[in-house]
Write an enzyme that holds these catalytic residues in place. Structure first.
Site, PDB file in Angstrom:
ATOM      1  N   HIS A  94      28.952  -0.900  15.367  1.00  0.00           N
ATOM      2  CA  HIS A  94      28.958   0.650  15.237  1.00  0.00           C
ATOM      3  C   HIS A  94      28.104   0.908  13.901  1.00  0.00           C
ATOM      4  O   HIS A  94      27.929   0.021  13.083  1.00  0.00           O
ATOM      5  CB  HIS A  94      30.267   1.133  15.294  1.00  0.00           C
ATOM      6  N   LYS A 131      31.761   4.916  10.610  1.00  0.00           N
ATOM      7  CA  LYS A 131      32.845   4.702  11.485  1.00  0.00           C
ATOM      8  C   LYS A 131      34.140   4.382  10.447  1.00  0.00           C
ATOM      9  O   LYS A 131      33.858   3.404   9.657  1.00  0.00           O
ATOM     10  CB  LYS A 131      32.829   3.576  12.474  1.00  0.00           C
TER      11      LYS A 131
END
Ligand SMILES: NC(=O)c1ccc[n+]([C@@H]2O[C@H](COP(=O)([O-])OP(=O)(O)OC[C@H]3O[C@@H](n4cnc5c(N)ncnc54)[C@H](O)[C@@H]3O)[C@@H](O)[C@H]2O)c1
Ligand SMILES: O=C(O)C1=N[C@H](C(=O)O)CCC1
Length: 246
Positions: free
Chosen positions: A132, A136
């Protein structure tokens, strides 16, 4: 027209949902709330469905406030536990309302989770790598946690034992975390949005299931599907697959 409110409306996902709902011919965006805004019948301005893409630390309290304010709730925020699911399930049932919580609304990711669970009984080894963007705040991803739980459940039902792994020493934790016994590895890399690979291995063969979200628009068909379908599913529904007849 379905009147829709968004909580977390200023965030990466919330602002994309605002655009998607605004463009949907059968929906009307009636409220955009973010941190510091009260959640009440007044501030929700007649919404029938609220969509929460806030942060893991507040999402459960947002859902309770939204149920108290009389709306059905679609939740994309991660960070849920069995305990928080149970509290929301009770609240939704008591109030006669609907809540759908999905760790991933991308069609490819929902299918990848299902494919992984289907394949899991046929392989000795399975590991999950989630990748990701570095903004995040939670790890592992909600999707990876759900994928690992699905693999573990399928292995358990098939009567499979522990996976082969001769590792005796791993002081730096490089073998990753374990969710229900399934190794999960989290990568945070500038340039990524959301990707996941599920590796399944047998003697002499490997199956790789991979899903990539290159843009947050990938999540929008699933979010709109949930907004349209939630009223027909009273109580708590976990996962978009329930609305996809998978
Ligand atoms: N289910 C899915 O398909 C999917 C897809 C992408 C992201 N996510 C998840 O969605 C969540 C949000 O991701 P993001 O990248 O948009 O994060 P983000 O940080 O860009 O946005 C979060 C927003 O929530 C707001 N916020 C904070 N406290 C709040 C409160 N009490 N009430 C309302 N809003 C509040 C923040 O101000 C911010 O605008 C994360 O948990 C992420 O993992 C899920
Ligand atoms: O960008 C994020 O954050 C994402 N969160 C979800 C998760 O944790 O699984 C879905 C993918 C994107």
């Amino acid at each position: 027209m379905i009147a829709v409110a968004v909580t977390g409306a200023k965030g990466r996902m919330g602002s994309t949902v605002v655009d998607a709902v605004t463009a949907a011919p059968d929906m009307e965006l009636v409220a955009e709330l973010d941190a510091g805004d009260a959640i009440s019948a007044e501030t929700l301005k007649g919404a029938r469905v609220a969509v929460d893409f806030s942060v893991p630390s507040v999402t459960e309290s947002n859902v309770h406030a939204l149920l108290d304010a009389g709306v059905d709730v679609v939740v994309g925020t991660t960070g849920w536990t069995e305990e928080s699911y149970a509290r929301v399930r009770s609240h939704a049932e008591e109030s006669g309302r609907s809540v759908l919580i999905a760790p991933n609304f991308a069609i490819g990711a929902v299918l990848a989770m299902r494919f992984a669970a289907l394949a899991a009984p046929y392989f000795e080894s399975a590991e999950v790598i989630e990748m990701h963007h570095p903004n995040k705040v939670d790890a592992p991803s909600g999707t990876a946690a759900a994928t690992a739980r699905g693999i573990a459940a399928a292995r358990g039902e098939a009567g499979l034992g522990p996976m082969p792994d001769a590792t005796e020493s791993d002081p730096e934790g490089t073998r990753g975390g374990r969710i229900d016994g399934v190794p999960v590895h989290a990568v945070r890399l500038r340039g990524l949005t959301a990707s996941e690979e599920i590796l399944l291995g047998n003697p002499g063969e490997q199956l790789v299931i991979r899903t990539d979200s290159f843009d947050r628009i990938s999540f929008m068909p699933g979010v709109l599907l949930a907004i349209r379908g939630i009223a027909e599913r009273p109580g708590l529904t976990i996962g978009l697959d329930a609305l996809m007849d998978l």
